[in-house]
Scaffold this active site. Structure first.
Site, mmCIF file in Angstrom:
data_model
loop_
_atom_site.group_PDB
_atom_site.id
_atom_site.type_symbol
_atom_site.label_atom_id
_atom_site.label_comp_id
_atom_site.label_asym_id
_atom_site.label_seq_id
_atom_site.Cartn_x
_atom_site.Cartn_y
_atom_site.Cartn_z
ATOM 1 N N GLU A 268 0.767 -1.157 0.035
ATOM 2 C CA GLU A 268 -0.089 -0.144 -0.058
ATOM 3 C C GLU A 268 0.992 1.277 0.044
ATOM 4 O OE1 GLU A 268 -2.464 -1.542 3.314
ATOM 5 O OE2 GLU A 268 -1.214 -0.621 4.694
ATOM 6 N N CYS A 337 3.502 33.264 10.978
ATOM 7 C CA CYS A 337 4.031 33.875 12.115
ATOM 8 C C CYS A 337 4.929 33.061 13.051
ATOM 9 C CB CYS A 337 2.907 34.698 12.781
ATOM 10 S SG CYS A 337 1.943 33.093 13.457
HETATM 11 N N1 LLP Z 1 -0.230 1.948 4.858
HETATM 12 C C1 LLP Z 1 -0.472 2.434 6.383
HETATM 13 C C2 LLP Z 1 -0.984 1.774 7.170
HETATM 14 C C3 LLP Z 1 0.144 3.683 6.466
HETATM 15 O O1 LLP Z 1 -0.096 4.261 7.625
HETATM 16 C C4 LLP Z 1 1.032 4.562 5.739
HETATM 17 C C5 LLP Z 1 1.429 5.830 6.020
HETATM 18 C C6 LLP Z 1 1.124 4.040 4.456
HETATM 19 C C7 LLP Z 1 0.436 2.694 3.863
HETATM 20 C C8 LLP Z 1 1.806 4.805 3.130
HETATM 21 O O2 LLP Z 1 3.496 4.618 3.600
HETATM 22 P P1 LLP Z 1 4.135 5.386 2.558
HETATM 23 O O3 LLP Z 1 4.385 4.562 1.327
HETATM 24 O O4 LLP Z 1 3.722 6.741 2.056
HETATM 25 O O5 LLP Z 1 5.542 5.686 3.193
HETATM 26 N N2 LLP Z 1 3.607 12.013 6.680
HETATM 27 C C9 LLP Z 1 4.729 11.478 6.607
HETATM 28 C C10 LLP Z 1 4.551 10.063 6.413
HETATM 29 C C11 LLP Z 1 3.586 9.311 7.262
HETATM 30 C C12 LLP Z 1 2.853 8.114 6.476
HETATM 31 C C13 LLP Z 1 1.943 7.532 7.380
HETATM 32 N N3 LLP Z 1 1.379 6.218 7.111
HETATM 33 C C14 LLP Z 1 5.787 12.035 5.744
HETATM 34 O O6 LLP Z 1 5.379 13.135 5.300
HETATM 35 O O7 LLP Z 1 6.890 11.598 5.492
#
Ligand code: LLP
Length: 409
Positions: A268, A337
Site C-alpha cells: 500500500e 508567524c
Molecule cells: N499504509 C499505512 C497503514 C500507513 O499508515 C501508511 C503511511 C502507508 C501505508 C503509506 O506509507 P508510504 O508509502 O507513504 O511511506 N506524513 C509522513 C509519512 C507518514 C505516513 C503515515 N502512514 C511524511 O510526510 O513523511
C-alpha cells in the site's frame, strides 16, 4: 539536470512558469506520467501469482488523482471514514477498499461495514466487538512485528512501543476470538514506517507475518504495508524495490506452496507512487539580507508544506525563473508567524523578488497535510495528464474560510 528548454515538467515539455501565470501562485502540480511510471515499476518488481497495489490515499487525496490511480489497476488503502467516502466517490468498488483505522470509535467501523469495505483492525477490544456483532464478516488484522524502521521516529510505526497493530505475541488472543465467534481472518497486515531504505526491514517483517499466517487457514491476502524510500535529492538513496521484489517474492512463493494455495501479496504505497510526481511552485516575495543569513521569503509556509518543519525533511528547491544563475546560499522561508524554514543554507541559483521556486517531491503528504493556519488559503492543484494541464482543485477563497463559522453577534 531538471531542465530542458528551461522547463522540467514532463521532461521539458511544459513550462511551469506558464502554469503559474495561468493558475496563480502558489501552485501544486502533479504529473500523471510519473505516478504511472512508479506504479508499473512496483508491479514489475514482484513475481507472484497474485499482486495488489493498494494506493495509500492519505498521501494525496484529490479525487482526480484517485481516479487516475484507479484506472492503472490499483485498489486503495484508507485510514478514515472520510477517505473511504472519497474513494467510493472516485469509483472504487467497496471490496477494493481496505479501511485501516487507528483508535476510532466503533461507530466509525460500523459505518465502514455499512459501506461494504474490507476492515483491518488493530486492537483486541475492537476485534472482540466486531466478532460479536458481525461474525459472518471476515476481517484483516494489523500486526505489530516489533520492528524499528523508517526515516524518523514520528513515522516509525511498527516498533514494540508503537500504538499501531497487535503485537505478534498476542495473536493467540485473536485466535481465541475467532474460535469463540466463528469469524474468519481473511488478511494479515503490517506497516512499519515511511522512508525505509533497507529491504531487510521489509523482509524481517514478512518473516513475522508469514510465520503467523501458517496458523490461519482462511487467509486470502497478506498486506506488507509500505514505506518505500524515494530519492529526495540528486543521487539520493532509495529502497531497492527490485532487490526487495526478488527476495520477498521468493519467500512468499515458498510460503504459498506450503500453505497450499496462492494468496494475494498486497502493498500500500503512498510516497512511492506520488512523491516524485509533485512540484510545489511558490513565488519569492522578499529577499532579505540579515546579519548572517540571506533569506528568500516565499508566498507560502508551513501551512502548505509542513514536512521540513515537522520531520526535518529535505525538499530540493530549484529557481525556475533563473535556472542558470550563479549559486548563492539562502534560507528559504515562509510567510507564517512562526519559524517556517523550507531549507537552510541551501545553494540555489541567484534569487530575485518575483522569481518562482520549485519545491520538488511535493506529491506526497504536502497538500494532504496542509492547513489554514494564519487564515491563509490553500493553493490550487493541477494535474498534467497526456501533455495537458487540468485544474483539479480551485484555490480557496475567503468564503471557504468563513463557510462554517457562525456569527452569533
Ligand atoms: N499504509 C499505512 C497503514 C500507513 O499508515 C501508511 C503511511 C502507508 C501505508 C503509506 O506509507 P508510504 O508509502 O507513504 O511511506 N506524513 C509522513 C509519512 C507518514 C505516513 C503515515 N502512514 C511524511 O510526510 O513523511
Amino acid at each position: 539536470m531538471d531542465y530542458k528548454n528551461g522547463h522540467f515538467l514532463l521532461g521539458g515539455a511544459i513550462n511551469p512558469l506558464k502554469l503559474v501565470e495561468k493558475y496563480g501562485s502558489p501552485l501544486y502540480v502533479y504529473e500523471a506520467d510519473i505516478i504511472e511510471r512508479q506504479y508499473n515499476r512496483l508491479k514489475a518488481a514482484f513475481q507472484v501469482e497474485k499482486l495488489k497495489i493498494s494506493y495509500a490515499c492519505k498521501a494525496l487525496t484529490n479525487i482526480s488523482v484517485l481516479k487516475f490511480i484507479k484506472q492503472l489497476g490499483s485498489t486503495v488503502d484508507c485510514v478514515s471514514i472520510q477517505e473511504v467516502q472519497i474513494a467510493i466517490r472516485a469509483g472504487f468498488e467497496p471490496v477494493n477498499i481496505l479501511y485501516t483505522p487507528s483508535g476510532v470509535n466503533f461507530s466509525e467501523i460500523e459505518e465502514a461495514v455499512g459501506l461494504g469495505v474490507r476492515i483491518n483492525l488493530d486492537n483486541i477490544p475492537a476485534i472482540e466487538r466486531f466478532g460479536e456483532t458481525y461474525p459472518h464478516i471476515p476481517i484483516c488484522v494489523r500486526i505489530n512485528p516489533h520492528i524499528m524502521a523508517g526515516g524518523n521516529l514520528k513515522t516509525s510505526v511498527g516498533h514494540i512501543d508503537s500504538k499501531f497493530g497487535i503485537s505478534y505475541t498476542q495473536m493467540p488472543l485473536v485466535q481465541g476470538v475467532l474460535e469463540s465467534t466463528g469469524m474468519k481472518l481473511e488478511g494479515l497486515h503490517m506497516h512499519t514506517g515511511s522512508d525505509i531504505l533497507n529491504p531487510e526491514a521489509f523482509l524481517a517483517g514478512a518473516d513475522v507475518l508469514l510465520n503467523l499466517a501458517k496458523e490461519f487457514p482462511d487467509l486470502d491476502y497478506i498486506d506488507f504495508g509500505s514505506g518505500f524510500k524515494v530519492p529526495y535529492k540528486p543521487n539520493d538513496l532509495e529502497t531497492n524495490i527490485e532487490e526487495l521484489g526478488e527476495k520477498l517474492s521468493a519467500k512468499f512463493n515458498t510460503f504459498c506452496a506450503e500453505y497450499g494455495r496462492p494468496l494475494t501479496m498486497v502493498f500500500e504505497p503512498g510516497k512511492f507512487l506520488v512523491s516524485e510526481a509533485g512540484s510545489f511552485l511558490v513565488t519569492v516575495n522578499v529577499v532579505k539580507h540579515g546579519a548572517t543569513t540571506v533569506f528568500a521569503g516565499v508566498d507560502s509556509g508551513l501551512n502548505h508544506l509542513i514536512r521540513p518543519m515537522f520531520y526535518d525533511s529535505y525538499h530540493r528547491i530549484s529557481n525556475i525563473s533563473n535556472p542558470e544563475g550563479k549559486k548563492q546560499t539562502y534560507n528559504v522561508v515562509g510567510y507564517i508567524c512562526e519559524t517556517d524554514t523550507f531549507a537552510s543554507n541551501r545553494e540555489i541559483p541567484e534569487i530575485a523578488i518575483g522569481d518562482v521556486l520549485c519545491l520538488h517531491n511535493a506529491g506526497a503528504y504536502c497538500y494532504s497535510m496542509s492547513s489554514n493556519y494564519n487564515s491563509r488559503l490553500r493553493p490550487a492543484e493541477v494535474l498534467i495528464y497526456q501533455g495537458k494541464d487540468y485544474l483539479i482543485r480551485e484555490r480557496e477563497t475567503i468564503e471557504d474560510l468563513l463557510k462554517h463559522q457562525i456569527d452569533v453577534f
